[in-house]
Design a protein around this motif. Sequence first.
Motif, PDB file in Angstrom:
ATOM      1  N   ARG A  99     -42.765   3.866 -23.996  1.00 32.76           N
ATOM      2  CA  ARG A  99     -44.198   3.848 -24.336  1.00 32.76           C
ATOM      3  C   ARG A  99     -45.036   3.352 -23.165  1.00 32.76           C
ATOM      4  N   ILE A 130     -51.305  -0.725 -24.894  1.00 30.38           N
ATOM      5  CA  ILE A 130     -50.525   0.385 -24.317  1.00 30.38           C
ATOM      6  C   ILE A 130     -50.779   1.684 -25.092  1.00 30.38           C
ATOM      7  N   LEU A 141     -41.087  -6.346 -27.091  1.00 29.48           N
ATOM      8  CA  LEU A 141     -41.500  -5.190 -26.290  1.00 29.48           C
ATOM      9  C   LEU A 141     -40.374  -4.179 -26.158  1.00 29.48           C
ATOM     10  N   ARG A 159     -48.911  -4.087 -27.236  1.00 27.49           N
ATOM     11  CA  ARG A 159     -48.560  -2.754 -27.758  1.00 27.49           C
ATOM     12  C   ARG A 159     -49.827  -1.976 -28.104  1.00 27.49           C
ATOM     13  N   ILE A 180     -40.698  -0.430 -24.809  1.00 26.01           N
ATOM     14  CA  ILE A 180     -41.517  -0.773 -23.639  1.00 26.01           C
ATOM     15  C   ILE A 180     -40.609  -1.404 -22.590  1.00 26.01           C
TER      16      ILE A 180
END
Length: 626
Positions: free
Chosen positions: A434, A612, A460, A609, A465
């Motif tokens: 991601r 992102i 994460l 998150r 991630i």
Amino acid sequence: MNDKYSSSTITEDGRLLLKKMEREGVESVWDRFQAQLPNCGYCEMGLSCRICVMGPCRIDPFGEGPQRGVCGADADIMVARNLGRMIAAGAASHSDHGRDLVEVLGKVAVNEAPGYQLRDVEKLKRVAAEFGITADGKKPNQIAAELSDAMAEEYGTRKKELTLVKRAPAKRQEIWRKLGVAPRGIDRETSEMMHRTHMGVDNDWKSLLLHGIRNSLSDGWGGSMIATEVSDILFGTPKPGVTKVNAGVLKKDQVNIIVHGHNPVVSEMLLHACQDPDLLKMAKDKGANGINLAGVCCTGNELLMRAGIPMAGNHLTTELVLATGAVDMMVVDYQCIMPSLGTVAACYHTKMVSTSDKARFPGMEHQEFHPENAAAKAKTLVKDAIANFDRRGEVFIPVESVECMGGFSVEAIVGALGGTPKPLIDAIAAGKIRGAVGIVGCNNPRIKQDYGHVTLTQRLIENDILVVDTGCASVATAKAGFKQSKALEKAGPGLKEVCGALGVPPVLHVGSCVDNVRILVLASALANALGVDISDLPIAGAAPEWYSEKAATIGVYFVASGVYTVLGPMPPITGSMNIVKLLTEGLNDAVGATFAVEADPEKAAVLIRTHIEGKRKKLGLPHMQV
Ligand code: SF4
Ligand code: MSK
């Protein structure tokens, strides 16, 4: 378990050693932290000032007491000046470390640094070319001499901008120029910050903070970047390798030497001395089965990255390792070395040695290292450590060490990807990964040791991630087992697939705290490959347990470079809501990124998150609701 040890650290070696220290009546950093509570509320909010001796002054945040210092400074000015000086101190520290390496490079060039060499000549040529130095027909030493001179000039340059600013994407450089924050000389920006914050100079909080940005950039794209590049040239550009971490790396049957601090100049020579056959024989004659060199903090990271030297712990472990009774010598250079270490060592048998002309400590013998004498001095120190081996008392090595992979320079990451960042970009575009997050910074007794780093990292990677980390954060996740292939089981399916295919763990160790610049270089490579700015990328930064002025500077240059950054501990700025608003909201208009402050790593993970996924949406990539 819910005792005072487990509320201080999540690590087993930490808990057991802290318990031992308490049993033995040895004071620790946690004891001293407790003794300081409650902290001064004025200082916590940035509302105290001791810049001049008309003061010290403070401003009452409740509006009942004084609202101005004796000179007339209000809360905004006071907080901005304090923050500015914090940034200047951080920039000065990293950049002065860079200068020391530039001087070693210059000495190596004229053969005045026996034992040191130019380990990565290709990188020497590449970096020299960026400074306009051609390699044609020149010997490496001549290129090194010219590069050392050119880099030294960057510190007090008469040029308009620092050379390495050109590494940033063109759009980013334009933003800096428009804002008037493109850094000029490295020393100049720090010196100017000290000038501006003297009483009666810059009393516009916005203008002070803009200069804070320029000052931080002079470190991130100047002094720190020079430190990393010259370290690679002198000591080798890191390549992936496997080693061990935690206090279990100490060996009961060997002479244990620990290096601590930041600059690899001394530790590199110690590494050679520890491999010297005569000294190994001397150790054997003393009854030891070898000489074990290990690190703590960032000097440890420098050796781990390049030579696979084991790592005994991070910032809050530095006192604890002495309590093993197994450390025959600790050799320190500078930064993050608690002045308490000599006192702790005196309770055991550890010999403490300081080595830098600019860093002396109580309870330590001072043996000054210079490039000219370092090789010989290192041998003397190793001999002294061997002589100390049979003075040991009880030895307690509390845990087994944990395996960890390190060595992920940008060159190594791009190499693992097949020579181009494209596979990583494709994986991000497809949503298998991601985004990526740089987790950096220290330990701080305000937060349970390693809890912030480890919890955030777990949240994460399980959400696909990729994490790259540096400094004490990287040691925390290594201790927790995130830097081995087994850790792929903790990652989400996409990240697991991509990292599994590349043979790398889901958390990449990119180095020491000056090596945060590797994250800037990697982000620039990704942005350039996509034709966008760094602030457009689905990336973020985090410093869940930061404590130092250097970390503050890193945070500012991350944000100024376009990287949304979440801090754990609150910086001393809450006395000015104008400044809080600017840093957490207003900067978005200026540099396309902001700070957030969130002490709870579970909530920090959600913030990151969400950020992102928002960036993915803007890039037209598949995105989701967090
Ligand atoms: Fe007080 Fe101003 Fe001096 Fe600071 S600079 S100590 S606020 S008089
Ligand atoms: S050593 S600055 S405690 S990361 Fe670089 Fe660790 Fe922070 Fe020091």
